[in-house]
Design a protein around this motif. Structure first.
Motif, PDB file in Angstrom:
ATOM      1  N   LEU A 167       1.254  -1.434  -0.047  1.00 47.97           N
ATOM      2  CA  LEU A 167      -0.318   0.758  -0.309  1.00 47.97           C
ATOM      3  C   LEU A 167       0.668   1.585  -0.096  1.00 47.97           C
ATOM      4  O   LEU A 167       0.338   2.223  -0.456  1.00 47.97           O
ATOM      5  CB  LEU A 167      -0.768  -0.307   1.276  1.00 47.97           C
ATOM      6  CG  LEU A 167      -1.671   1.351   1.569  1.00 47.97           C
ATOM      7  CD1 LEU A 167      -2.769   1.304  -0.081  1.00 47.97           C
ATOM      8  CD2 LEU A 167      -2.484   1.075   2.789  1.00 47.97           C
ATOM      9  N   ASP A 168       2.020   0.886   1.007  1.00 53.33           N
ATOM     10  CA  ASP A 168       2.469   2.517   0.908  1.00 53.33           C
ATOM     11  C   ASP A 168       3.296   2.643  -0.566  1.00 53.33           C
ATOM     12  O   ASP A 168       3.844   3.693  -0.901  1.00 53.33           O
ATOM     13  CB  ASP A 168       3.629   2.363   1.559  1.00 53.33           C
ATOM     14  CG  ASP A 168       3.296   2.525   3.833  1.00 53.33           C
ATOM     15  OD1 ASP A 168       2.122   2.710   3.404  1.00 53.33           O
ATOM     16  OD2 ASP A 168       4.472   1.952   4.377  1.00 53.33           O
ATOM     17  N   ALA A 169       3.905   1.778  -0.930  1.00 60.36           N
ATOM     18  CA  ALA A 169       4.671   1.492  -2.485  1.00 60.36           C
ATOM     19  C   ALA A 169       3.626   2.498  -3.942  1.00 60.36           C
ATOM     20  O   ALA A 169       3.592   3.141  -4.349  1.00 60.36           O
ATOM     21  CB  ALA A 169       4.747   0.209  -2.549  1.00 60.36           C
ATOM     22  N   ALA A 170       2.374   2.033  -3.485  1.00 60.20           N
ATOM     23  CA  ALA A 170       0.918   1.766  -4.358  1.00 60.20           C
ATOM     24  C   ALA A 170       1.337   3.702  -4.533  1.00 60.20           C
ATOM     25  O   ALA A 170       0.593   4.381  -5.132  1.00 60.20           O
ATOM     26  CB  ALA A 170      -0.484   1.537  -4.222  1.00 60.20           C
ATOM     27  N   LYS A 171       0.722   4.469  -3.189  1.00 66.67           N
ATOM     28  CA  LYS A 171       0.943   5.555  -3.062  1.00 66.67           C
ATOM     29  C   LYS A 171       1.933   6.584  -2.857  1.00 66.67           C
ATOM     30  O   LYS A 171       2.307   7.636  -3.630  1.00 66.67           O
ATOM     31  CB  LYS A 171       0.814   6.193  -1.309  1.00 66.67           C
ATOM     32  CG  LYS A 171      -0.768   5.294  -0.461  1.00 66.67           C
ATOM     33  CD  LYS A 171      -1.124   5.246   0.822  1.00 66.67           C
ATOM     34  CE  LYS A 171      -1.696   5.330   1.754  1.00 66.67           C
ATOM     35  NZ  LYS A 171      -1.638   5.152   2.944  1.00 66.67           N
ATOM     36  N   ALA A 172       3.279   5.762  -2.158  1.00 72.37           N
ATOM     37  CA  ALA A 172       4.559   6.529  -3.294  1.00 72.37           C
ATOM     38  C   ALA A 172       5.090   6.678  -4.622  1.00 72.37           C
ATOM     39  O   ALA A 172       4.678   7.543  -5.627  1.00 72.37           O
ATOM     40  CB  ALA A 172       5.885   5.745  -3.182  1.00 72.37           C
ATOM     41  N   ALA A 173       4.076   5.733  -5.237  1.00 72.19           N
ATOM     42  CA  ALA A 173       3.836   5.576  -7.217  1.00 72.19           C
ATOM     43  C   ALA A 173       3.267   6.940  -7.760  1.00 72.19           C
ATOM     44  O   ALA A 173       3.457   7.203  -8.346  1.00 72.19           O
ATOM     45  CB  ALA A 173       3.519   4.174  -7.690  1.00 72.19           C
ATOM     46  N   MET A 174       1.831   6.919  -6.636  1.00 72.22           N
ATOM     47  CA  MET A 174       0.594   8.442  -7.199  1.00 72.22           C
ATOM     48  C   MET A 174       1.834  10.021  -7.508  1.00 72.22           C
ATOM     49  O   MET A 174       1.160  10.631  -7.578  1.00 72.22           O
ATOM     50  CB  MET A 174      -0.255   8.393  -6.587  1.00 72.22           C
ATOM     51  CG  MET A 174      -1.057   9.290  -6.757  1.00 72.22           C
ATOM     52  SD  MET A 174      -1.568   8.970  -8.575  1.00 72.22           S
ATOM     53  CE  MET A 174      -1.511  10.471  -9.569  1.00 72.22           C
ATOM     54  N   ALA A 202       9.526  16.696   0.047  1.00 75.91           N
ATOM     55  CA  ALA A 202       8.881  16.928   1.262  1.00 75.91           C
ATOM     56  C   ALA A 202       7.208  16.584   1.881  1.00 75.91           C
ATOM     57  O   ALA A 202       7.086  16.481   2.335  1.00 75.91           O
ATOM     58  CB  ALA A 202       9.199  18.542   0.771  1.00 75.91           C
ATOM     59  N   ASP A 203       7.191  16.287   0.140  1.00 80.84           N
ATOM     60  CA  ASP A 203       5.868  15.557   0.754  1.00 80.84           C
ATOM     61  C   ASP A 203       5.406  13.894   0.402  1.00 80.84           C
ATOM     62  O   ASP A 203       4.669  13.543   0.847  1.00 80.84           O
ATOM     63  CB  ASP A 203       4.472  15.413  -0.764  1.00 80.84           C
ATOM     64  CG  ASP A 203       5.244  14.905  -1.954  1.00 80.84           C
ATOM     65  OD1 ASP A 203       6.429  14.497  -1.625  1.00 80.84           O
ATOM     66  OD2 ASP A 203       4.512  14.494  -2.771  1.00 80.84           O
ATOM     67  N   GLY A 204       6.397  13.108   1.000  1.00 77.78           N
ATOM     68  CA  GLY A 204       6.730  12.002   1.303  1.00 77.78           C
ATOM     69  C   GLY A 204       7.600  11.090   0.401  1.00 77.78           C
ATOM     70  O   GLY A 204       8.135  11.723  -0.196  1.00 77.78           O
ATOM     71  N   THR A 205       7.047   9.769   0.490  1.00 78.80           N
ATOM     72  CA  THR A 205       8.272   8.590  -0.375  1.00 78.80           C
ATOM     73  C   THR A 205       7.395   8.791  -2.093  1.00 78.80           C
ATOM     74  O   THR A 205       6.428   8.811  -1.723  1.00 78.80           O
ATOM     75  CB  THR A 205       8.076   7.676   0.439  1.00 78.80           C
ATOM     76  OG1 THR A 205       9.180   7.615   1.874  1.00 78.80           O
ATOM     77  CG2 THR A 205       9.273   6.823  -0.507  1.00 78.80           C
ATOM     78  N   HIS A 206       8.271   8.974  -2.816  1.00 75.84           N
ATOM     79  CA  HIS A 206       8.184   9.029  -4.040  1.00 75.84           C
ATOM     80  C   HIS A 206       8.808   7.339  -4.421  1.00 75.84           C
ATOM     81  O   HIS A 206       9.271   7.069  -4.387  1.00 75.84           O
ATOM     82  CB  HIS A 206       8.989  10.191  -4.853  1.00 75.84           C
ATOM     83  CG  HIS A 206       7.721  11.041  -4.169  1.00 75.84           C
ATOM     84  ND1 HIS A 206       8.307  12.336  -5.791  1.00 75.84           N
ATOM     85  CD2 HIS A 206       7.531  11.798  -3.705  1.00 75.84           C
ATOM     86  CE1 HIS A 206       7.186  13.377  -4.798  1.00 75.84           C
ATOM     87  NE2 HIS A 206       6.874  13.180  -4.092  1.00 75.84           N
ATOM     88  N   ALA A 207       7.993   6.939  -5.177  1.00 76.90           N
ATOM     89  CA  ALA A 207       8.380   5.838  -5.773  1.00 76.90           C
ATOM     90  C   ALA A 207       8.605   6.104  -7.448  1.00 76.90           C
ATOM     91  O   ALA A 207       7.440   5.788  -8.239  1.00 76.90           O
ATOM     92  CB  ALA A 207       8.179   4.506  -5.522  1.00 76.90           C
ATOM     93  N   CYS A 208       9.218   5.548  -8.198  1.00 74.53           N
ATOM     94  CA  CYS A 208       8.712   5.046  -9.996  1.00 74.53           C
ATOM     95  C   CYS A 208      10.340   3.721 -10.818  1.00 74.53           C
ATOM     96  O   CYS A 208      11.008   3.358  -9.706  1.00 74.53           O
ATOM     97  CB  CYS A 208       9.971   6.706 -10.626  1.00 74.53           C
ATOM     98  SG  CYS A 208      11.312   6.831 -10.347  1.00 74.53           S
ATOM     99  N   TRP A 209       9.743   3.382 -11.581  1.00 76.14           N
ATOM    100  CA  TRP A 209      10.786   2.437 -11.900  1.00 76.14           C
ATOM    101  C   TRP A 209      11.425   2.801 -12.806  1.00 76.14           C
ATOM    102  O   TRP A 209      10.484   3.502 -14.541  1.00 76.14           O
ATOM    103  CB  TRP A 209       9.494   1.282 -12.551  1.00 76.14           C
ATOM    104  CG  TRP A 209       8.624   0.567 -11.049  1.00 76.14           C
ATOM    105  CD1 TRP A 209       9.520  -0.203 -10.574  1.00 76.14           C
ATOM    106  CD2 TRP A 209       8.107   1.143  -9.828  1.00 76.14           C
ATOM    107  NE1 TRP A 209       8.983  -0.819  -9.622  1.00 76.14           N
ATOM    108  CE2 TRP A 209       7.819   0.388  -9.122  1.00 76.14           C
ATOM    109  CE3 TRP A 209       7.361   2.416 -10.373  1.00 76.14           C
ATOM    110  CZ2 TRP A 209       7.369   0.911  -7.341  1.00 76.14           C
ATOM    111  CZ3 TRP A 209       6.694   2.584  -9.013  1.00 76.14           C
ATOM    112  CH2 TRP A 209       6.399   1.263  -7.995  1.00 76.14           C
ATOM    113  N   ASN A 210      12.615   2.403 -13.546  1.00 76.18           N
ATOM    114  CA  ASN A 210      12.961   2.927 -15.007  1.00 76.18           C
ATOM    115  C   ASN A 210      13.903   1.812 -15.569  1.00 76.18           C
ATOM    116  O   ASN A 210      14.433   1.081 -14.668  1.00 76.18           O
ATOM    117  CB  ASN A 210      14.422   3.615 -13.701  1.00 76.18           C
ATOM    118  CG  ASN A 210      14.549   5.064 -13.350  1.00 76.18           C
ATOM    119  OD1 ASN A 210      13.348   6.228 -13.304  1.00 76.18           O
ATOM    120  ND2 ASN A 210      14.755   5.012 -11.949  1.00 76.18           N
TER     121      ASN A 210
END
Length: 453
Positions: free
Chosen positions: A15-22, A390-398
């Motif tokens: 769930l945290d990763a899904a939010k980070a992706a958004m 600043a708004d939290g963790t971000h996740a992307c996929w390269n």
């Protein structure tokens, strides 16, 4: 993201990763459209001279709206719904005021055109009851009907030179879906009439086996006898669409047109006693085996599962499981093979493979399939590029979106091509592991929306 790597992965990690992706996707948001928000595809465009339009389901606003609505339904966070509404406003603006599209398989394609936009607007309508979404969908379908061209000999209708789910078949599937949602038998009748375009287009391969063309062979610089045996661009997708047309109409002419499709795919597959894979294309690429949705078992299993639910014949489910097992035996999700290269998205990568495993688990309750889906989730978590903002963790996929350009690395954000689809699959794993599994299926995804075991 996990601070202590010795601890096991938990549902909350998904769930945290899904939010980070958004959060990462929102770094691409633009608010300078005349109305509504859209997401720039500039990063994905660095890998393509011409890329898809900002409205589309594949990479743009339509798919991101669907992802936002899934996040909202799981978390009840109103911010996700508010942003989805902004995306919906942009989709409506584009249809009413700026209808031209960039690269697409068809103006009314599901993945790259206005069927996908209408699907996203329908999702907003179903959730909110807002009549402006319904009105725009009605207008889009009016446009579909007005722009439909009679097929050869006056049989059926066409919108493009692409018969498959990437083109005409996807438009027909959307019309059937919309007819059910809005209780419009006239739309259903038009979809069935349009679907006659597929009849008589099967090519005999001998012994009662037939194939359908989903794309013009020149699209892949292929020979005239090119066969794509798989799903959205191939014979399996046309077969799936014919099954839906039979389901909607009861006309046996559509059921009969599927005869020989499964038999061809079974015969063409590379097989062992309990596993199978279909080549990317025949006769051009007989030794290349994609594993994802676009040319591999993550898509092809959908046809066989639909055959199973329509006929009740367990042999078709066994074939779906056999293709899934072929994916596992090829080393997925950890080992990347030539047809499962450096990709993690729904279209051709790990997220699409997870959808297959999790969909078959929802249908059968087989624990080995759930474990394979969880393995996909671990791969997706491990492949993410995490940053603290600043708004939290971000996740992307390269990754390399194109197999033929392995050195071109981008960070796409869309539902089919990037972070939105990856986040959606992580969100579904969270639902699976917390006993809250209830998902929305795409128009070509027949797997159960809830666990049925």
């Amino acid at each position: 993201m996990k601070k202590n790597l010795l601890l096991p992965v938990t549902p909350e990690d998904y769930l945290d990763a899904a939010k980070a992706a958004m959060r990462f996707i929102m770094t691409r948001v633009r608010t300078d459209a005349p109305e509504g928000h859209y997401w720039t595809l500039e990063d994905a465009q660095t890998g393509h001279e011409r890329y898809y339009d900002e409205i589309c389901m594949y990479s743009g606003a339509a798919g991101i709206v669907c992802y936002l609505l899934s996040l909202y339904q799981v978390t009840s966070d109103e911010a996700y719904l508010a942003e989805a509404r902004q995306g919906g406003t942009y989709l409506m603006y584009r249809w009413y005021h700026q209808r031209e599209l960039k690269k697409n398989f068809s103006k009314y394609a599901f993945s790259t055109g206005y069927s996908g936009a209408a699907y996203a607007l329908t999702a907003l309508y179903k959730l909110t009851g807002d009549e402006e979404y319904k009105a725009c969908v009605e207008s889009i379908i009016d446009g579909m009907k007005a722009d439909a061209q009679p097929g050869e000999g006056g049989q059926g209708y066409t919108w493009s030179t692409y018969p498959g789910i990437v083109g005409n078949a996807g438009t027909v599937l959307f019309l059937l879906y919309a007819a059910d949602v809005y209780d419009r038998p006239d739309w259903r009748s038009f979809a069935v009439e349009a679907g006659h375009i597929f009849l008589g287009k099967g090519r005999s391969m001998g012994d009662g086996k037939i194939v359908y063309s989903g794309v013009d062979p020149t699209y892949f610089h292929a020979s005239p006898d090119y066969v794509d045996p798989n799903f959205p661009m191939g014979t399996g997708g046309i077969g799936f669409t014919l099954l839906r047309l039979y389901e909607a109409s009861g006309d046996p002419v559509f059921r009969d047109a599927v005869n020989g499709v499964a038999e061809y795919m079974e015969d063409a597959a590379t097989k062992t006693a309990d596993a199978a894979l279909l080549p990317h294309a025949l006769p051009d690429r007989p030794d290349l085996y994609y594993l994802g949705y676009c040319h591999g078992p993550a898509g092809t299993t959908r046809f066989f599962y639909k055959m199973y639910t329509m006929t009740g014949d367990r042999a078709y489910l066994d074939w779906a499981l056999r293709f899934a097992n072929g994916t596992t035996k090829a080393g997925a999700p950890e080992i990347h093979s030539p047809g499962y290269w450096n990709t993690y998205n729904i279209c051709c990568g790990t997220a699409g493979i997870e959808n297959m495993y999790l969909g078959l688990y929802a249908a059968t309750g087989r624990e080995d399939l759930r474990k394979m889906a969880l393995r996909c989730g671990r791969v997706l978590l491990g492949a993410a590029d995490w940053t603290e903002e600043a708004d939290g963790t971000h996740a992307c996929w390269n990754f390399a979106l194109d197999r033929v350009a392995p050195k071109v690395i981008t960070s796409p954000i869309g539902l089919f091509d990037g972070a939105a689809g990856i986040g959606l699959m992580l969100l579904e794993l969270y639902q699976c592991e917390t006993g809250t599994f209830q998902v929305s299926r795409a128009i070509d995804d027949p797997f159960p929306e809830k666990f049925i075991f």
